[in-house]
Scaffold this active site. Structure first.
Site, PDB file in Angstrom:
ATOM      1  N   ASP A   1       0.779  -1.251   0.000  1.00 36.83           N
ATOM      2  CA  ASP A   1       0.000   0.000   0.000  1.00 36.83           C
ATOM      3  C   ASP A   1       0.810   1.301   0.000  1.00 36.83           C
ATOM      4  OD1 ASP A   1      -1.846  -2.012   0.387  1.00 36.83           O
ATOM      5  OD2 ASP A   1      -2.889  -1.060   2.040  1.00 36.83           O
TER       6      ASP A   1
ATOM      7  N   HIS B   1     -10.655   0.557  -3.019  1.00 41.17           N
ATOM      8  CA  HIS B   1     -12.024   0.490  -2.500  1.00 41.17           C
ATOM      9  C   HIS B   1     -13.053   1.067  -3.468  1.00 41.17           C
ATOM     10  CE1 HIS B   1     -10.413  -0.632   1.367  1.00 41.17           C
ATOM     11  NE2 HIS B   1      -9.783   0.512   1.548  1.00 41.17           N
TER      12      HIS B   1
ATOM     13  N   HIS C   1     -10.624   6.787   1.230  1.00 42.01           N
ATOM     14  CA  HIS C   1      -9.248   6.768   0.727  1.00 42.01           C
ATOM     15  C   HIS C   1      -9.116   5.654  -0.304  1.00 42.01           C
ATOM     16  CE1 HIS C   1      -9.502   3.791   3.932  1.00 42.01           C
ATOM     17  NE2 HIS C   1      -8.643   3.107   3.232  1.00 42.01           N
TER      18      HIS C   1
ATOM     19  N   LYS D   1      -6.919  -5.109  -3.037  1.00 46.68           N
ATOM     20  CA  LYS D   1      -7.660  -5.611  -1.869  1.00 46.68           C
ATOM     21  C   LYS D   1      -8.656  -4.565  -1.379  1.00 46.68           C
ATOM     22  CE  LYS D   1      -3.993  -4.142   1.268  1.00 46.68           C
ATOM     23  NZ  LYS D   1      -4.744  -3.081   1.935  1.00 46.68           N
TER      24      LYS D   1
ATOM     25  N   CYS E   1      -2.178  -2.598   7.612  1.00 43.96           N
ATOM     26  CA  CYS E   1      -2.070  -3.551   6.498  1.00 43.96           C
ATOM     27  C   CYS E   1      -0.762  -4.332   6.510  1.00 43.96           C
ATOM     28  CB  CYS E   1      -2.317  -2.826   5.189  1.00 43.96           C
ATOM     29  SG  CYS E   1      -4.023  -2.202   5.114  1.00 43.96           S
TER      30      CYS E   1
HETATM   31 ZN   LIG Z   1      -8.530   0.972   3.229  1.00 42.12          ZN
END
Ligand SMILES: [Zn+2]
Length: 181
Positions: free
Chosen positions: A8, A48, A61, A86, A127
């Site tokens: 990420d 997302h 975000h 993800k 994460c």
């Molecule tokens: Zn997130």
């Protein structure tokens, strides 16, 4: 075979982003220096939908296909073999890279005979933590590169506590300088 998992390192988690880790971009040069030490480099992206239930807990975000979801512009992204998306469904948080829906990270690691997985990126207490704990549970020798991760630290000390928890679970903590080619 060893592999690097870059978690990420996206604009929204870096200074100026929607859910910034205060010094998140500090990991970028460290990761760029690590990448040439690995034949296999994988990365995860938080990705997302805009109506994710995840946004009840967090400011919106890394909405898929937005600037915030792109890798930090200085990350050597062209050297990444495969990116795993993800948190793509509107009902999941997707903290762990092993929850990616674009492909099955565990399957790809096994196909490549990966036994040692080095984890770097953002954020130590979310994460990175979830990905490293999943990796060790699945039987990979798992390392977290301590100078290549940064924490949200919603409560001061969260990052340190996460490192301790990972270590207790069998994750090894290593400095990027101690990793050989
Ligand atoms: Zn997130």
């Amino acid at each position: 075979m060893k592999a690097l998992l870059v978690v990420d390192v996206q604009n929204d988690f870096c200074p100026g982003g929607a859910l910034a880790v205060s010094d998140g971009d500090r990991v970028v040069p460290v990761i760029n220096a690590l990448i040439p030490k690995f034949k296999l480099v994988f990365a995860s992206k938080d990705w997302h939908p805009s109506d994710s239930v995840h946004f009840k807990k967090w400011p919106p975000h890394c909405v898929g296909d937005t600037k915030g979801a792109e890798f930090h512009p200085q990350l050597s992204a062209s050297k990444i073999n495969q990116v795993f998306l993800k948190g793509t469904k509107n009902k999941d948080d997707g903290y762990s890279a092993f929850e990616a829906t674009s492909d099955d990270l565990e399957k790809v690691l096994r196909q490549n005979n990966v036994d040692d997985l080095y984890v770097a990126g953002l954020a130590t207490d979310y994460c990175v933590r979830a990905s490293a704990l999943d990796a060790v549970t699945k039987g990979f020798r798992t390392f977290v590169v301590t100078d290549a991760v940064a924490a949200v630290d919603l409560k001061p000390g969260d990052g340190e506590a996460a490192l301790e928890e990972m270590q207790k679970a069998g994750v090894m903590l290593v400095s990027s300088h101690d990793i050989d080619r």
